[in-house]
Design a protein around this motif. Structure first.
Motif, PDB file in Angstrom:
ATOM      1  N   ALA A 147       9.238   3.270   0.581  1.00  0.00           N
ATOM      2  CA  ALA A 147       9.703   2.499  -0.579  1.00  0.00           C
ATOM      3  C   ALA A 147       9.540   1.004  -0.321  1.00  0.00           C
ATOM      4  O   ALA A 147       9.069   0.266  -1.192  1.00  0.00           O
ATOM      5  CB  ALA A 147      11.167   2.834  -0.883  1.00  0.00           C
ATOM      6  N   GLN A 148       9.905   0.551   0.872  1.00  0.00           N
ATOM      7  CA  GLN A 148       9.777  -0.871   1.215  1.00  0.00           C
ATOM      8  C   GLN A 148       8.311  -1.284   1.283  1.00  0.00           C
ATOM      9  O   GLN A 148       7.946  -2.375   0.849  1.00  0.00           O
ATOM     10  CB  GLN A 148      10.498  -1.177   2.536  1.00  0.00           C
ATOM     11  CG  GLN A 148      10.715  -2.648   2.784  1.00  0.00           C
ATOM     12  CD  GLN A 148       9.542  -3.356   3.444  1.00  0.00           C
ATOM     13  OE1 GLN A 148       8.729  -2.750   4.134  1.00  0.00           O
ATOM     14  NE2 GLN A 148       9.460  -4.667   3.229  1.00  0.00           N
ATOM     15  N   LYS A 149       7.475  -0.429   1.804  1.00  0.00           N
ATOM     16  CA  LYS A 149       6.039  -0.726   1.858  1.00  0.00           C
ATOM     17  C   LYS A 149       5.480  -0.894   0.457  1.00  0.00           C
ATOM     18  O   LYS A 149       4.708  -1.826   0.199  1.00  0.00           O
ATOM     19  CB  LYS A 149       5.287   0.368   2.615  1.00  0.00           C
ATOM     20  CG  LYS A 149       3.819   0.069   2.802  1.00  0.00           C
ATOM     21  CD  LYS A 149       3.143   1.115   3.658  1.00  0.00           C
ATOM     22  CE  LYS A 149       1.696   0.752   3.935  1.00  0.00           C
ATOM     23  NZ  LYS A 149       1.042   1.720   4.829  1.00  0.00           N
ATOM     24  N   GLU A 150       5.860  -0.009  -0.451  1.00  0.00           N
ATOM     25  CA  GLU A 150       5.388  -0.106  -1.841  1.00  0.00           C
ATOM     26  C   GLU A 150       5.841  -1.406  -2.486  1.00  0.00           C
ATOM     27  O   GLU A 150       5.074  -2.067  -3.178  1.00  0.00           O
ATOM     28  CB  GLU A 150       5.868   1.101  -2.652  1.00  0.00           C
ATOM     29  CG  GLU A 150       5.153   2.382  -2.292  1.00  0.00           C
ATOM     30  CD  GLU A 150       5.670   3.587  -3.054  1.00  0.00           C
ATOM     31  OE1 GLU A 150       6.225   3.416  -4.157  1.00  0.00           O
ATOM     32  OE2 GLU A 150       5.524   4.703  -2.538  1.00  0.00           O
ATOM     33  N   VAL A 151       7.107  -1.779  -2.274  1.00  0.00           N
ATOM     34  CA  VAL A 151       7.629  -3.036  -2.821  1.00  0.00           C
ATOM     35  C   VAL A 151       6.814  -4.210  -2.263  1.00  0.00           C
ATOM     36  O   VAL A 151       6.445  -5.133  -3.003  1.00  0.00           O
ATOM     37  CB  VAL A 151       9.134  -3.205  -2.484  1.00  0.00           C
ATOM     38  CG1 VAL A 151       9.616  -4.618  -2.747  1.00  0.00           C
ATOM     39  CG2 VAL A 151       9.957  -2.208  -3.271  1.00  0.00           C
ATOM     40  N   THR A 152       6.535  -4.172  -0.967  1.00  0.00           N
ATOM     41  CA  THR A 152       5.756  -5.252  -0.338  1.00  0.00           C
ATOM     42  C   THR A 152       4.353  -5.328  -0.918  1.00  0.00           C
ATOM     43  O   THR A 152       3.890  -6.411  -1.286  1.00  0.00           O
ATOM     44  CB  THR A 152       5.705  -5.049   1.187  1.00  0.00           C
ATOM     45  OG1 THR A 152       7.027  -5.181   1.711  1.00  0.00           O
ATOM     46  CG2 THR A 152       4.805  -6.057   1.857  1.00  0.00           C
ATOM     47  N   LEU A 153       3.673  -4.205  -0.972  1.00  0.00           N
ATOM     48  CA  LEU A 153       2.292  -4.222  -1.446  1.00  0.00           C
ATOM     49  C   LEU A 153       2.200  -4.579  -2.922  1.00  0.00           C
ATOM     50  O   LEU A 153       1.249  -5.243  -3.344  1.00  0.00           O
ATOM     51  CB  LEU A 153       1.610  -2.879  -1.154  1.00  0.00           C
ATOM     52  CG  LEU A 153       1.461  -2.552   0.341  1.00  0.00           C
ATOM     53  CD1 LEU A 153       0.859  -1.165   0.535  1.00  0.00           C
ATOM     54  CD2 LEU A 153       0.685  -3.618   1.079  1.00  0.00           C
ATOM     55  N   GLN A 154       3.192  -4.189  -3.723  1.00  0.00           N
ATOM     56  CA  GLN A 154       3.194  -4.555  -5.140  1.00  0.00           C
ATOM     57  C   GLN A 154       3.464  -6.045  -5.346  1.00  0.00           C
ATOM     58  O   GLN A 154       3.108  -6.599  -6.380  1.00  0.00           O
ATOM     59  CB  GLN A 154       4.239  -3.734  -5.894  1.00  0.00           C
ATOM     60  CG  GLN A 154       3.856  -2.291  -6.039  1.00  0.00           C
ATOM     61  CD  GLN A 154       4.957  -1.432  -6.638  1.00  0.00           C
ATOM     62  OE1 GLN A 154       6.034  -1.909  -6.968  1.00  0.00           O
ATOM     63  NE2 GLN A 154       4.691  -0.141  -6.745  1.00  0.00           N
ATOM     64  N   SER A 155       4.090  -6.685  -4.355  1.00  0.00           N
ATOM     65  CA  SER A 155       4.389  -8.115  -4.492  1.00  0.00           C
ATOM     66  C   SER A 155       3.197  -8.999  -4.138  1.00  0.00           C
ATOM     67  O   SER A 155       3.246 -10.210  -4.362  1.00  0.00           O
ATOM     68  CB  SER A 155       5.584  -8.484  -3.597  1.00  0.00           C
ATOM     69  OG  SER A 155       5.196  -8.510  -2.220  1.00  0.00           O
ATOM     70  N   ARG A 156       2.158  -8.419  -3.593  1.00  0.00           N
ATOM     71  CA  ARG A 156       0.980  -9.183  -3.173  1.00  0.00           C
ATOM     72  C   ARG A 156       0.107  -9.506  -4.373  1.00  0.00           C
ATOM     73  O   ARG A 156      -0.043  -8.697  -5.277  1.00  0.00           O
ATOM     74  CB  ARG A 156       0.155  -8.400  -2.147  1.00  0.00           C
ATOM     75  CG  ARG A 156       0.913  -8.096  -0.872  1.00  0.00           C
ATOM     76  CD  ARG A 156       1.071  -9.363  -0.059  1.00  0.00           C
ATOM     77  NE  ARG A 156       1.779  -9.059   1.170  1.00  0.00           N
ATOM     78  CZ  ARG A 156       2.895  -9.667   1.544  1.00  0.00           C
ATOM     79  NH1 ARG A 156       3.413 -10.596   0.788  1.00  0.00           N
ATOM     80  NH2 ARG A 156       3.474  -9.375   2.661  1.00  0.00           N
TER      81      ARG A 156
END
Length: 157
Positions: A147-156
């Motif tokens: 979930a945290q990885k998805e949030v990070t990658l979506q913020s890029r």
């Protein structure tokens, strides 16, 4: 300037800004996510965490008691960084910003909010901060990591 040249020029500016952003965040352009799978980095992060973070956030990342209840001074106790907390809800760039600069009202905290979270920009290197974040992530169950990885990658960008 032709449309093609203008498009290439604009693409170059966007790419350059992206590279600069990654450098400011302490990430390289080949690393758009702080991985908890780098054993050496995680071990370094555990050591740095124990020396700089555990006094407030707990040796087991458990946070301070009643961390969701404001104290008499209006401040919240240090939250946990384990899966019971909200650290995993934030993108890497937010975690880096909070660690470097503390909770800044209007930026990483609500306007008018005051926190006991110190700024580590003059205390820890970016490599140390990234290592701490990798260590914290390494303790999370797989669902929180993803979930945290998805949030990070979506913020890029």
């Amino acid at each position: 300037m032709t449309t093609l040249k203008r498009s290439l020029w604009l693409a170059g500016i966007v790419l350059g800004a992206g590279v600069a952003l990654f450098q400011v965040l302490g990430l390289s352009s080949s690393e758009d996510y702080i991985s908890p799978d780098d054993t050496e980095r995680v071990l370094r992060g555990r050591q740095v965490y124990a020396q700089n973070c555990a006094a407030c956030h707990g040796a087991q990342l458990q946070g301070q008691p009643d961390w969701r209840r404001r104290r008499d001074d209006g401040r919240l106790p240090a939250p946990p960084h384990d899966a019971s907390g909200h650290t995993w809800h934030h993108a890497d760039d937010v975690l880096l910003d909070i660690t470097r600069h503390g909770l800044v009202p209007g930026r990483t905290a609500p306007d008018g909010y005051h926190s006991d979270m110190p700024a580590y920009v003059d205390i820890l290197s970016d490599d140390d901060i990234v290592a701490v974040i990798a260590y914290i992530k390494s303790t999370w169950p797989e669902a929180e990591r993803q979930a945290q990885k998805e949030v990070t990658l979506q913020s890029r960008p």
